[in-house]
Design a protein around this motif. Sequence first.
Motif, PDB file in Angstrom:
ATOM      1  N   VAL A 140       9.855  42.605 -69.234  1.00  0.00           N
ATOM      2  CA  VAL A 140      11.194  42.792 -68.690  1.00  0.00           C
ATOM      3  C   VAL A 140      11.642  44.228 -68.935  1.00  0.00           C
ATOM      4  N   LYS A 141      12.094  44.854 -67.870  1.00  0.00           N
ATOM      5  CA  LYS A 141      12.560  46.231 -67.936  1.00  0.00           C
ATOM      6  C   LYS A 141      13.951  46.267 -68.574  1.00  0.00           C
ATOM      7  N   PRO A 142      14.146  47.110 -69.584  1.00  0.00           N
ATOM      8  CA  PRO A 142      15.472  47.207 -70.199  1.00  0.00           C
ATOM      9  C   PRO A 142      16.490  47.756 -69.195  1.00  0.00           C
ATOM     10  N   LEU A 143      17.741  47.363 -69.353  1.00  0.00           N
ATOM     11  CA  LEU A 143      18.782  47.828 -68.442  1.00  0.00           C
ATOM     12  C   LEU A 143      18.937  49.349 -68.491  1.00  0.00           C
ATOM     13  N   GLU A 144      18.670  49.952 -69.624  1.00  0.00           N
ATOM     14  CA  GLU A 144      18.744  51.409 -69.734  1.00  0.00           C
ATOM     15  C   GLU A 144      17.742  52.082 -68.798  1.00  0.00           C
ATOM     16  N   ALA A 145      16.590  51.457 -68.583  1.00  0.00           N
ATOM     17  CA  ALA A 145      15.588  52.007 -67.671  1.00  0.00           C
ATOM     18  C   ALA A 145      16.074  51.929 -66.227  1.00  0.00           C
ATOM     19  N   ILE A 146      16.878  50.917 -65.918  1.00  0.00           N
ATOM     20  CA  ILE A 146      17.462  50.817 -64.582  1.00  0.00           C
ATOM     21  C   ILE A 146      18.420  51.991 -64.359  1.00  0.00           C
ATOM     22  N   VAL A 147      19.191  52.323 -65.369  1.00  0.00           N
ATOM     23  CA  VAL A 147      20.089  53.474 -65.280  1.00  0.00           C
ATOM     24  C   VAL A 147      19.280  54.750 -65.044  1.00  0.00           C
ATOM     25  N   ASP A 148      18.136  54.870 -65.705  1.00  0.00           N
ATOM     26  CA  ASP A 148      17.258  56.024 -65.501  1.00  0.00           C
ATOM     27  C   ASP A 148      16.770  56.096 -64.052  1.00  0.00           C
ATOM     28  N   GLU A 161       7.202  61.045 -54.516  1.00  0.00           N
ATOM     29  CA  GLU A 161       7.651  59.987 -55.428  1.00  0.00           C
ATOM     30  C   GLU A 161       8.488  58.911 -54.732  1.00  0.00           C
ATOM     31  N   PHE A 162       8.829  59.112 -53.465  1.00  0.00           N
ATOM     32  CA  PHE A 162       9.741  58.205 -52.770  1.00  0.00           C
ATOM     33  C   PHE A 162       9.270  56.755 -52.798  1.00  0.00           C
ATOM     34  N   GLY A 163       8.012  56.526 -52.510  1.00  0.00           N
ATOM     35  CA  GLY A 163       7.493  55.149 -52.473  1.00  0.00           C
ATOM     36  C   GLY A 163       7.599  54.453 -53.813  1.00  0.00           C
ATOM     37  N   GLU A 164       7.208  55.164 -54.866  1.00  0.00           N
ATOM     38  CA  GLU A 164       7.275  54.590 -56.217  1.00  0.00           C
ATOM     39  C   GLU A 164       8.719  54.301 -56.618  1.00  0.00           C
ATOM     40  N   ILE A 165       9.604  55.242 -56.331  1.00  0.00           N
ATOM     41  CA  ILE A 165      11.015  55.060 -56.688  1.00  0.00           C
ATOM     42  C   ILE A 165      11.614  53.897 -55.899  1.00  0.00           C
ATOM     43  N   ALA A 166      11.265  53.795 -54.632  1.00  0.00           N
ATOM     44  CA  ALA A 166      11.772  52.685 -53.809  1.00  0.00           C
ATOM     45  C   ALA A 166      11.353  51.346 -54.406  1.00  0.00           C
ATOM     46  N   GLU A 167      10.113  51.238 -54.862  1.00  0.00           N
ATOM     47  CA  GLU A 167       9.645  49.986 -55.469  1.00  0.00           C
ATOM     48  C   GLU A 167      10.372  49.692 -56.768  1.00  0.00           C
ATOM     49  N   ARG A 168      10.605  50.722 -57.573  1.00  0.00           N
ATOM     50  CA  ARG A 168      11.351  50.520 -58.817  1.00  0.00           C
ATOM     51  C   ARG A 168      12.768  50.051 -58.523  1.00  0.00           C
ATOM     52  N   LEU A 169      13.419  50.670 -57.537  1.00  0.00           N
ATOM     53  CA  LEU A 169      14.787  50.275 -57.192  1.00  0.00           C
ATOM     54  C   LEU A 169      14.829  48.859 -56.626  1.00  0.00           C
ATOM     55  N   ARG A 170      13.836  48.491 -55.833  1.00  0.00           N
ATOM     56  CA  ARG A 170      13.766  47.105 -55.333  1.00  0.00           C
ATOM     57  C   ARG A 170      13.653  46.132 -56.508  1.00  0.00           C
ATOM     58  N   GLY A 171      12.819  46.481 -57.466  1.00  0.00           N
ATOM     59  CA  GLY A 171      12.682  45.650 -58.667  1.00  0.00           C
ATOM     60  C   GLY A 171      13.985  45.574 -59.455  1.00  0.00           C
ATOM     61  N   ASP A 172      14.685  46.712 -59.536  1.00  0.00           N
ATOM     62  CA  ASP A 172      15.969  46.735 -60.236  1.00  0.00           C
ATOM     63  C   ASP A 172      16.977  45.824 -59.536  1.00  0.00           C
ATOM     64  N   LEU A 173      17.003  45.880 -58.209  1.00  0.00           N
ATOM     65  CA  LEU A 173      17.922  45.033 -57.443  1.00  0.00           C
ATOM     66  C   LEU A 173      17.578  43.555 -57.623  1.00  0.00           C
ATOM     67  N   ARG A 174      16.287  43.233 -57.629  1.00  0.00           N
ATOM     68  CA  ARG A 174      15.869  41.835 -57.870  1.00  0.00           C
ATOM     69  C   ARG A 174      16.298  41.384 -59.259  1.00  0.00           C
ATOM     70  N   ARG A 175      16.115  42.245 -60.234  1.00  0.00           N
ATOM     71  CA  ARG A 175      16.473  41.898 -61.618  1.00  0.00           C
ATOM     72  C   ARG A 175      17.960  41.645 -61.752  1.00  0.00           C
ATOM     73  N   LEU A 176      18.772  42.521 -61.177  1.00  0.00           N
ATOM     74  CA  LEU A 176      20.218  42.342 -61.264  1.00  0.00           C
ATOM     75  C   LEU A 176      20.673  41.110 -60.492  1.00  0.00           C
ATOM     76  N   ASP A 177      20.028  40.838 -59.382  1.00  0.00           N
ATOM     77  CA  ASP A 177      20.316  39.623 -58.608  1.00  0.00           C
ATOM     78  C   ASP A 177      20.012  38.397 -59.471  1.00  0.00           C
ATOM     79  N   ALA A 178      18.863  38.400 -60.121  1.00  0.00           N
ATOM     80  CA  ALA A 178      18.470  37.266 -60.967  1.00  0.00           C
ATOM     81  C   ALA A 178      19.446  37.084 -62.131  1.00  0.00           C
TER      82      ALA A 178
END
Length: 143
Positions: free
Chosen positions: A41-49, A64-81
């Motif tokens: 589980v990614k810490p919330l502080e990493a989402i802020v990063d 880096e756009f593709g990698e960042i997009a995937e991280r942000l998608r994961g962040d959105l899924r995590r916050l949704d959950a």
Amino acid sequence: MPSTSTDLAEAHWSVSPPAGQWLPSIDAAGLARIACLLRGVKPLEAIVDDVGDVLGEQDPRESEFGEIAERLRGDLRRLDAIAQAAGDKDAHVRRLLQRARTLRSKEIPVDCSQSLGHLRRMAGVVNDLLERLVETRTVKEIA
């Protein structure tokens, strides 16, 4: 009568526990599976990063756009959950979650400026959603 410590342990576990004694509802394998999931589980502080990587003073590199997009998608899924698990009924959270789902489902555009705009919209929703979840006390304030 059991003759070794192994026999003693087997005899102990083959006997039903006394009435009223608590038994764990999950076995060791289940606990190990949960521990493994929690380690990932990614810490919330990493989402802020991740938000800072996009909305900071310097734009991310196009490579880096593709990698960042995937991280942000994961962040959105995590916050949704998190919001779903907490049963957050706040109307603003619901609107942000709907926007998050829409952005998550879109592919990153090919054009560099459109890609950056898409990343900024995703990062903005991540940021707004995280702030609102703090306001509704769904998550603790992030240092």
